[in-house]
Design a protein around this motif. Structure first.
Motif, mmCIF file in Angstrom:
data_model
loop_
_atom_site.group_PDB
_atom_site.id
_atom_site.type_symbol
_atom_site.label_atom_id
_atom_site.label_comp_id
_atom_site.label_asym_id
_atom_site.label_seq_id
_atom_site.Cartn_x
_atom_site.Cartn_y
_atom_site.Cartn_z
ATOM 1 N N GLU A 280 1.997 6.992 -1.993
ATOM 2 C CA GLU A 280 3.173 7.763 -2.087
ATOM 3 C C GLU A 280 3.465 8.531 -0.977
ATOM 4 O O GLU A 280 4.724 8.814 -0.577
ATOM 5 N N GLN A 281 2.572 8.939 -0.278
ATOM 6 C CA GLN A 281 2.541 10.026 0.871
ATOM 7 C C GLN A 281 3.319 9.144 2.014
ATOM 8 O O GLN A 281 4.088 9.451 2.739
ATOM 9 N N ALA B 65 10.366 7.041 3.895
ATOM 10 C CA ALA B 65 11.588 7.622 3.663
ATOM 11 C C ALA B 65 12.248 8.540 4.750
ATOM 12 O O ALA B 65 13.462 8.445 4.958
ATOM 13 N N LYS B 66 11.379 9.617 4.947
ATOM 14 C CA LYS B 66 11.898 10.565 5.791
ATOM 15 C C LYS B 66 12.310 10.179 7.195
ATOM 16 O O LYS B 66 13.270 10.632 7.710
ATOM 17 N N GLN B 67 11.315 9.255 7.684
ATOM 18 C CA GLN B 67 11.403 8.936 9.125
ATOM 19 C C GLN B 67 12.901 8.096 9.025
ATOM 20 O O GLN B 67 13.784 8.081 10.033
ATOM 21 N N GLU B 68 13.114 7.260 8.165
ATOM 22 C CA GLU B 68 14.449 6.311 8.018
ATOM 23 C C GLU B 68 15.307 7.398 7.655
ATOM 24 O O GLU B 68 16.627 7.083 8.270
ATOM 25 N N LEU B 69 15.408 8.281 6.920
ATOM 26 C CA LEU B 69 16.422 9.148 6.735
ATOM 27 C C LEU B 69 16.960 9.924 8.085
ATOM 28 O O LEU B 69 18.012 9.918 8.523
ATOM 29 N N PHE C 299 10.470 14.885 1.385
ATOM 30 C CA PHE C 299 9.329 15.143 2.358
ATOM 31 C C PHE C 299 9.608 15.816 3.634
ATOM 32 O O PHE C 299 8.713 16.518 4.170
ATOM 33 N N LEU D 285 19.237 3.017 2.832
ATOM 34 C CA LEU D 285 18.480 4.120 2.038
ATOM 35 C C LEU D 285 19.370 4.447 0.792
ATOM 36 O O LEU D 285 20.477 4.698 1.015
ATOM 37 N N ARG E 130 5.055 6.226 1.662
ATOM 38 C CA ARG E 130 6.407 6.113 1.202
ATOM 39 C C ARG E 130 7.308 6.984 1.539
ATOM 40 O O ARG E 130 8.388 6.624 2.073
ATOM 41 N N GLY E 131 6.787 8.500 1.373
ATOM 42 C CA GLY E 131 7.620 9.443 1.455
ATOM 43 C C GLY E 131 7.821 9.584 2.956
ATOM 44 O O GLY E 131 8.945 10.065 3.566
ATOM 45 N N LEU E 132 6.884 9.391 3.656
ATOM 46 C CA LEU E 132 6.978 9.569 5.313
ATOM 47 C C LEU E 132 8.011 8.597 5.756
ATOM 48 O O LEU E 132 8.723 8.846 6.744
ATOM 49 N N GLY F 246 12.986 11.091 1.059
ATOM 50 C CA GLY F 246 12.889 11.511 2.638
ATOM 51 C C GLY F 246 13.258 13.036 2.409
ATOM 52 O O GLY F 246 12.477 13.649 3.256
#
Lengths: 114, 188
Positions: free
Chosen positions: A77-78, A84-88, B57, B46, A80-82, B54
């Motif tokens: 999960e961590q 997602a954050k990076q892609e965002l 996080f 996304l 996946r979240g990181l 995202g």
């Protein structure tokens, strides 16, 4: 008075009784010709043959596996979240760059016109 | 009851079709041809779930701009970024972008910026909504060896566009590269 009554009751309960007719014959028939009884002494059985041992082993295995699964799930999960954050952040950074580029081009174009 | 069903069913079906049509209005498959000749491509897609994850996080990492970014992407359905880099000029033509531009010439989209200089251009399109908000934003930027397309699907306030083009704690592209390599000294 009550002591005598208690004694009488005990005597009656513990009095010797004759077995029913044919009892001895039945026992003999079981031991000689009847199906063999497989009685395994408790101490001779392995731990995994005992229900309690088996249950305890299962519980120990569960105690060892469940936290490992939870840790792995948390790690995924961590991750996946990181990601997602990076892609965002990447998407927002590219968007901002394009907006700023467009703004600069418009400013240059209007500056040239003046 | 039957009469009610007769009225409601076409309305619900119409709404569903309208939603599907809005998504189909901007089909990034029209860009597939560009990718065939590109030396490098960057595809970022996304959806709403990934956007929220995202943003969550960002908050968890104590990012000071997390709340601003969260409020900005709150009503977004998706962000799509397609960036293509070519080895040489002339490896793509305007015709490769024609299908996309024709989608954006539909009535609902308005071109708010169309800046061209030499052989570079930037176009920004807004998808208008009746409530004064935007239903989406599309950006097409071209350079001789570079094409970038951004499509933001979802409701945006006009003020959000200023936020998107401002800093808002979003690291620069080169900072992102550094973060990816594990050097996080910038704190982002």
């Amino acid at each position: 008075m009550s002591e005598h009554r208690l004694e009488d009751e005990l005597r009656s309960a513990l009095r010797r009784e004759e077995p029913p007719a044919g009892f001895a014959a039945k026992i003999l028939a079981q031991t000689v010709g009847g199906p063999a009884l497989h009685l395994v002494p408790q101490r001779g059985r392995s731990w995994f043959q005992r229900p309690v041992g088996l249950a305890m082993a299962a519980a120990l295995a569960a105690m060892a596996i469940v936290p490992a699964v939870m840790v792995e799930q948390h790690r995924r999960e961590q991750e996946r979240g990181l990601k997602a954050k990076q892609e965002l952040l990447t998407a927002l950074a590219i968007t901002r760059q394009q907006f700023q580029q467009a703004k600069a081009r418009v400013e240059r174009a209007t500056g040239e016109q003046r | 009851m039957k009469a009610m069903r007769k009225i409601l069913l076409p309305v619900v079906a119409g709404l569903c079709l309208a939603g599907a049509a809005a998504a189909e209005d901007f089909d990034l498959k029209a860009l597939d041809k560009l990718g065939e000749h590109a030396a490098s491509t960057a595809n970022v897609t996304l959806n709403a779930d990934v956007l929220r994850l995202g943003a969550a996080f960002l908050s968890a990492d104590g990012d000071s701009d997390a709340e601003a970014i969260k409020s900005l992407i709150g009503k977004l359905k998706a962000i799509y970024v397609r960036a293509y880099k070519f080895d040489r000029a002339g490896q793509y033509s305007d015709a490769d972008l024609a299908a996309l531009r024709s989608m954006l010439s539909a009535q609902k989209w308005i071109a708010v910026v169309d800046a061209r200089e030499h052989d570079e251009s930037s176009q920004i399109y807004f998808l208008t909504k009746s409530n004064g908000k935007l239903g989406g934003v599309a950006v097409i930027a071209t350079e001789p060896k570079k094409v970038t397309v951004v499509y933001i699907d979802g409701e945006l306030d006009p003020g959000d566009i200023a936020k998107l083009s401002g800093n808002m704690g979003i690291p620069e592209i080169h900072d992102l590269d550094r973060i990816r390599k594990g050097d996080n000294k910038s704190g982002k």
